[in-house]
Design an enzyme around this catalytic site. Structure first.
Site, short mmCIF file in Angstrom:
data_model
loop_
_atom_site.label_atom_id
_atom_site.label_comp_id
_atom_site.label_asym_id
_atom_site.label_seq_id
_atom_site.Cartn_x
_atom_site.Cartn_y
_atom_site.Cartn_z
N ASP A 1 1.46 -5.76 7.84
CA ASP A 1 0.26 -4.94 7.83
C ASP A 1 -0.93 -5.86 7.54
OD1 ASP A 1 -1.88 -3.24 7.25
OD2 ASP A 1 -0.56 -1.67 6.48
N PHE B 1 0.85 -1.19 0.00
CA PHE B 1 0.00 0.00 0.00
C PHE B 1 0.90 1.24 0.00
CE2 PHE B 1 -3.19 2.73 2.33
CZ PHE B 1 -4.18 2.66 1.37
N TYR C 1 -11.43 -0.35 10.45
CA TYR C 1 -12.64 0.14 9.76
C TYR C 1 -12.98 -0.67 8.51
CZ TYR C 1 -9.05 3.02 7.38
OH TYR C 1 -7.93 3.46 6.72
N LYS C 2 -12.16 -1.68 8.21
CA LYS C 2 -12.44 -2.52 7.04
C LYS C 2 -13.26 -3.73 7.50
CE LYS C 2 -8.55 -0.49 4.68
NZ LYS C 2 -7.11 -0.51 4.44
N ARG D 1 -12.46 -3.88 -7.79
CA ARG D 1 -12.34 -4.88 -6.72
C ARG D 1 -13.72 -5.23 -6.18
NH1 ARG D 1 -8.17 -2.54 -2.33
NH2 ARG D 1 -9.85 -1.01 -2.23
C1 PLP Z 1 -6.36 0.61 4.63
C2 PLP Z 1 -4.91 0.46 4.76
C3 PLP Z 1 -4.17 1.36 5.51
C4 PLP Z 1 -4.86 2.55 6.12
O1 PLP Z 1 -4.04 3.34 6.87
P1 PLP Z 1 -4.66 4.57 7.65
O2 PLP Z 1 -3.56 5.05 8.47
O3 PLP Z 1 -5.85 4.09 8.39
O4 PLP Z 1 -5.10 5.57 6.64
C5 PLP Z 1 -2.81 1.15 5.64
N1 PLP Z 1 -2.22 0.08 5.06
C6 PLP Z 1 -2.92 -0.82 4.33
C7 PLP Z 1 -2.23 -2.00 3.73
C8 PLP Z 1 -4.27 -0.64 4.14
O5 PLP Z 1 -4.96 -1.50 3.41
#
Ligand code: PLP
Length: 417
Positions: free
Chosen positions: A202, A123, A227-228, A377
């Site tokens: 992560d 990401f 939040y996912k 997706r």
């Molecule tokens: C959603 C996501 C994030 C989100 O990071 P925030 O700090 O909440 O914005 C980080 N890393 C990955 C791999 C994600 O999928």
């Protein structure tokens, strides 16, 4: 295929969990549990309780009536979803901030080593944060980004051969956000440990959908999003994991009073709290934290193994639908076909991807998501999604392409995709 979808729903032991979620628009097909999970009925009630009774009535007394311990208490529940001990997980800050804290702590714990290794499918925020961690640790490290050959599969072999005695940290997304590829956590961890380096995973795209085994695989550090698939609400605080035997040797680079040994003595010299608590920085966001717990409880009630099993079955069904209805229309599979390498979403590529995803929203009441250059997706959340919805969404997708409905939407570029 419709009959098959209906049969799969009829046989689904988790089907009743759907009733525990809020469906404001019963006709909306929602495929973004991996961006923002749904609101549960229990969360709605919990929010009312925490606002009206705990904040409204108890005021400052709330801190001693449960608030102050909630990062550890709720973290302890998330620990059960990721194969960790209850004192190894903490809820705090955002995923990006937690990644920064743990990456800097890891670099400082491995002095004299010059590299962080990651991959090109990570990401982007994680890449920015790893670079920022390098800067904060003195700018002496190199961020090595191993390239994927096909943008679907992680470059596992080249990554493993890049790990050497100059490696301080290997930081990866367990499930890749675009293709949904799943890393073999045990294998990577073993290679990292063989040279004395640390792993930082992560889990944003795996927690709550996949059965993660942090302890069993020997993982050192991890962060993840709530939040996912945990349904914690927009911007809900993230979690971090530090294996117990590492906790007292790692230091939070964002020292703050909540991670201090005795914050309410107000001493001027910082001393790290023992255990995981040292990774707190400032005052926990109680309202957002409170919204996380009911979603985690629902997953614990369902059992994460059953959740993962349904996720695999649903993505498998999506692949069948793709093969029958969408591949002939030019949709290319951008996710691994192998069940053991697949997370909880399926990505399809189509040259008109952005127009198609906008047409689905505007004309079909379907929310998929779009990730450049041409990826649509479809993520599945086993607790509240039906097989029949997958079938209907794919049929709608077929209609949008066959009848060229997407052509009307090719020129619009929304700000948030
Ligand atoms: C959603 C996501 C994030 C989100 O990071 P925030 O700090 O909440 O914005 C980080 N890393 C990955 C791999 C994600 O999928």
């Amino acid at each position: 295929m419709l009959a098959k979808a209906k049969q799969l729903d009829a046989d689904d032991a988790l089907a009743h969990f759907r009733g525990r979620f809020v469906f404001a628009d019963a006709d909306l097909f929602y495929f973004l549990p991996n961006s923002l999970g749904r609101l549960s009925v229990a969360t709605q009630m919990r929010m009312q309780e925490v606002v009206e009774q705990e904040w409204g009535d108890r005021l400052i007394r709330g801190w001693n009536e449960g608030w102050i311990d909630s990062p550890q208490r709720i973290g302890g529940k998330i620990a059960q979803l990721v194969g960790a001990q209850t004192d190894e997980v903490l809820l705090a800050d955002s995923t990006s901030v937690n990644l920064f804290k743990l990456a800097v702590a890891a670099l400082r714990a491995r002095p004299g080593r010059a590299k962080i290794i990651t991959d090109s499918l990570n990401f982007p925020s994680d890449i920015y944060v790893l670079q920022a961690a390098i800067d904060a640790a003195g700018g002496q490290h190199e961020l090595v980004i191993i390239e994927s050959q096909d943008d679907v599969y992680a470059p596992v072999e080249s990554l493993i051969s890049a790990i050497d005695d100059q490696t301080a940290l290997v930081s990866l997304s367990h499930v890749l956000y675009r293709s949904g590829f799943v890393y073999d956590m045990a294998r990577v961890t073993q290679a990292v440990h063989a040279v004395g380096a640390l792993t930082l995973w992560d889990l944003s795209h795996s927690v709550g959908a996949m059965d993660v085994h942090l302890n069993q695989t020997g993982a050192d550090l991890a962060v993840g999003c709530t939040y996912k698939y945990l349904n914690g609400g927009p911007g809900a605080p993230a979690f971090l994991y530090v294996r117990r035997d590492l906790q007292d040797s790692l230091h939070n680079p964002l020292a703050g009073w909540m991670g201090q040994n005795k914050p309410f003595e107000f001493g001027l010299e910082y001393r790290s709290a023992p255990g995981i608590a040292r990774f707190l920085t400032g005052t926990p966001s109680i309202l957002s934290l409170s919204a996380v717990e009911p979603g985690v409880d629902l997953l614990l009630e369902a059992g994460i193994e059953a959740v993962q099993a349904k996720s695999a079955k649903m993505t498998g069904f999506l692949l069948e639908l793709w093969e029958t209805h969408l591949a002939p229309l030019g949709f290319v599979l951008k996710s691994p076909r192998e069940a053991r390498l697949r997370g909880s979403h399926v990505t399809l590529g189509h040259p008109a991807g952005l127009g198609i995803s906008l047409a689905l929203k505007k004309e079909k009441n379907i929310i998929p998501d779009f990730r450049p250059p041409d990826n649509i997706r479809f993520a599945v959340a086993p607790l509240y999604m039906r097989y029949e919805s997958l079938y209907l969404a794919v049929k709608a997708l077929q209609d949008v392409v066959e009848n060229r409905i997407y052509e009307r939407y090719m020129t619009i570029v929304p700000k948030v995709t």
